[in-house]
Enzyme design. Sequence first.
Site, PDB file in Angstrom:
ATOM      1  N   TYR A 118      52.912 -43.824  31.879  1.00 35.07           N
ATOM      2  CA  TYR A 118      52.780 -43.329  33.368  1.00 35.07           C
ATOM      3  C   TYR A 118      53.353 -44.813  34.505  1.00 35.07           C
ATOM      4  CZ  TYR A 118      51.946 -41.929  38.548  1.00 35.07           C
ATOM      5  OH  TYR A 118      51.554 -41.432  39.509  1.00 35.07           O
TER       6      TYR A 118
ATOM      7  N   ASP B  24      44.906 -41.736  28.508  1.00 36.12           N
ATOM      8  CA  ASP B  24      45.287 -41.692  29.291  1.00 36.12           C
ATOM      9  C   ASP B  24      44.930 -40.157  29.175  1.00 36.12           C
ATOM     10  OD1 ASP B  24      45.672 -39.916  31.624  1.00 36.12           O
ATOM     11  OD2 ASP B  24      47.231 -41.739  32.062  1.00 36.12           O
TER      12      ASP B  24
ATOM     13  N   LYS C 115      46.568 -33.452  38.014  1.00 37.47           N
ATOM     14  CA  LYS C 115      47.623 -32.031  37.036  1.00 37.47           C
ATOM     15  C   LYS C 115      47.000 -31.119  36.842  1.00 37.47           C
ATOM     16  CE  LYS C 115      49.913 -35.787  38.317  1.00 37.47           C
ATOM     17  NZ  LYS C 115      49.638 -37.408  37.912  1.00 37.47           N
TER      18      LYS C 115
HETATM   19  C1  LIG Z   1      50.280 -38.247  38.447  1.00 33.25           C
HETATM   20  C2  LIG Z   1      49.292 -39.461  36.860  1.00 33.25           C
HETATM   21  C3  LIG Z   1      48.355 -40.403  36.598  1.00 33.25           C
HETATM   22  C4  LIG Z   1      47.250 -40.979  38.383  1.00 33.25           C
HETATM   23  O1  LIG Z   1      47.214 -40.079  38.694  1.00 33.25           O
HETATM   24  P1  LIG Z   1      47.706 -39.654  39.832  1.00 33.25           P
HETATM   25  O2  LIG Z   1      46.124 -38.919  41.097  1.00 33.25           O
HETATM   26  O3  LIG Z   1      48.708 -39.769  40.896  1.00 33.25           O
HETATM   27  O4  LIG Z   1      46.687 -40.683  41.005  1.00 33.25           O
HETATM   28  C5  LIG Z   1      47.797 -42.146  35.717  1.00 33.25           C
HETATM   29  N1  LIG Z   1      48.448 -41.009  34.479  1.00 33.25           N
HETATM   30  C6  LIG Z   1      49.317 -39.749  34.102  1.00 33.25           C
HETATM   31  C7  LIG Z   1      49.843 -39.700  32.956  1.00 33.25           C
HETATM   32  C8  LIG Z   1      49.601 -38.981  35.706  1.00 33.25           C
HETATM   33  O5  LIG Z   1      50.716 -38.001  34.712  1.00 33.25           O
END
Ligand SMILES: *Cc1c(COP(=O)(O)O)cnc(C)c1O
Length: 393
Positions: A107, A179, A204
């Site tokens: 990301y 992640d 998400k």
């Molecule tokens: C959106 C996202 C982030 C960051 O998260 P936020 O809630 O926007 O701060 C980190 N890693 C991945 C894979 C993401 O899709």
Amino acid sequence: MTEPRASDGFSTRAIHDGQSFDPRTGAVIPPIFMTSTFVQDGIGGFRDGYEYSRGGNPSRDALQQQLASLEGGTHAFAFGSGLAAEDALLRAVLQPGDHVLMGNDVYGGTHRLVSQIHAKWGVEISTADASDLDAVLASIRPNTKVLWVETPSNPLMKVADIAGLVELGHAAGAIVVADNTFATPALQQPLALGADAVVHSTTKYIGGHSDLVGGAVVTADASLAESVGFQQFAVGAVNSPFDAWLTSRSLKTLAVRVERHCSNAQAVAEALVGHPAVSAVHYPGLPDHPQHALAARQMRGAAGPLFGGMVSIQLAGGVDAVHELVGRTRLFQLAESLGGIESLVCYPSEMTHASVKGTELAVPEDLLRLSVGLEEADDLIADLTQALDSLAT
Ligand SMILES: *Cc1c(COP(=O)(O)O)cnc(C)c1O
């Protein structure tokens, strides 16, 4: 009281862990504790340990217990965004002079956090193709403290071998962070594969309804948990009790939602392969995806392999076709973010990954990322097909 049992399956834990009914009223759903502070029974006489909501709030604790259970960790920490969670974890483990090695298509905001914020405090960063263990090994430095992996990756859907990376990272004395935003614990549990910590953007799939922003860190390492917990308390990037409650509400349906996201994404990916306007389809569930076999081992729902709800496509007509297509879909709305009930299309090069343009993380300019929602698969395929057909002619 529905006492959790270790033998409970994923959705049983999602619905019951940390989610006991209210002991005073019997309300089946725990109330939302919208309070900043707690009355003390005499100085230091805290009820159930609660003092002030930056340090602890029952709605946040309920979510943290649920998240720890679903990721197979012992401790979870909820934050106001995914990046706030990442920041807390990194600051808990890094010292000036340490090096962070990241996958080269993580990301964009994750890369920006270290390269533009932590770098000012003397932290080094470099990247490697996380789906290539030899490339990762060659990029490890004597001062590598964190090996950061995102799988499937964003937006190219490359799949990295978490257990293999853990072996390399641990041999070098680094902690391994996964992640898990794209796969979610419904499909993939990195702690069981040896990772030291999992981070999430709960914005998400975990939130799942595009109505909140949040993040989390989960670990089974007690000393890491203590450091992250101290960051959460001392820096205070916590989520609100209402957002914690919404996230808990959403987690209860995670497995069924993710199964449907996956079956819709599989159908969409298969339908787009071979379309004359599409030059490539990136989806781990396609048999010719370079890491299809690894994905089938590493990403599993209750009934077998599942490959996630994200699909990326490259268009034969290049950048011009990209601009035309995003104006011609009806159900796939043009927006950042992913993992919600509704389908979205995103242009990473100018949107989610604009901050890494011109760096080694830059993404192809003819690439569109689809977050396949929970609408009827046939409607989604028809929506994309009519838009693509109009390009081809
Ligand atoms: C959106 C996202 C982030 C960051 O998260 P936020 O809630 O926007 O701060 C980190 N890693 C991945 C894979 C993401 O899709």
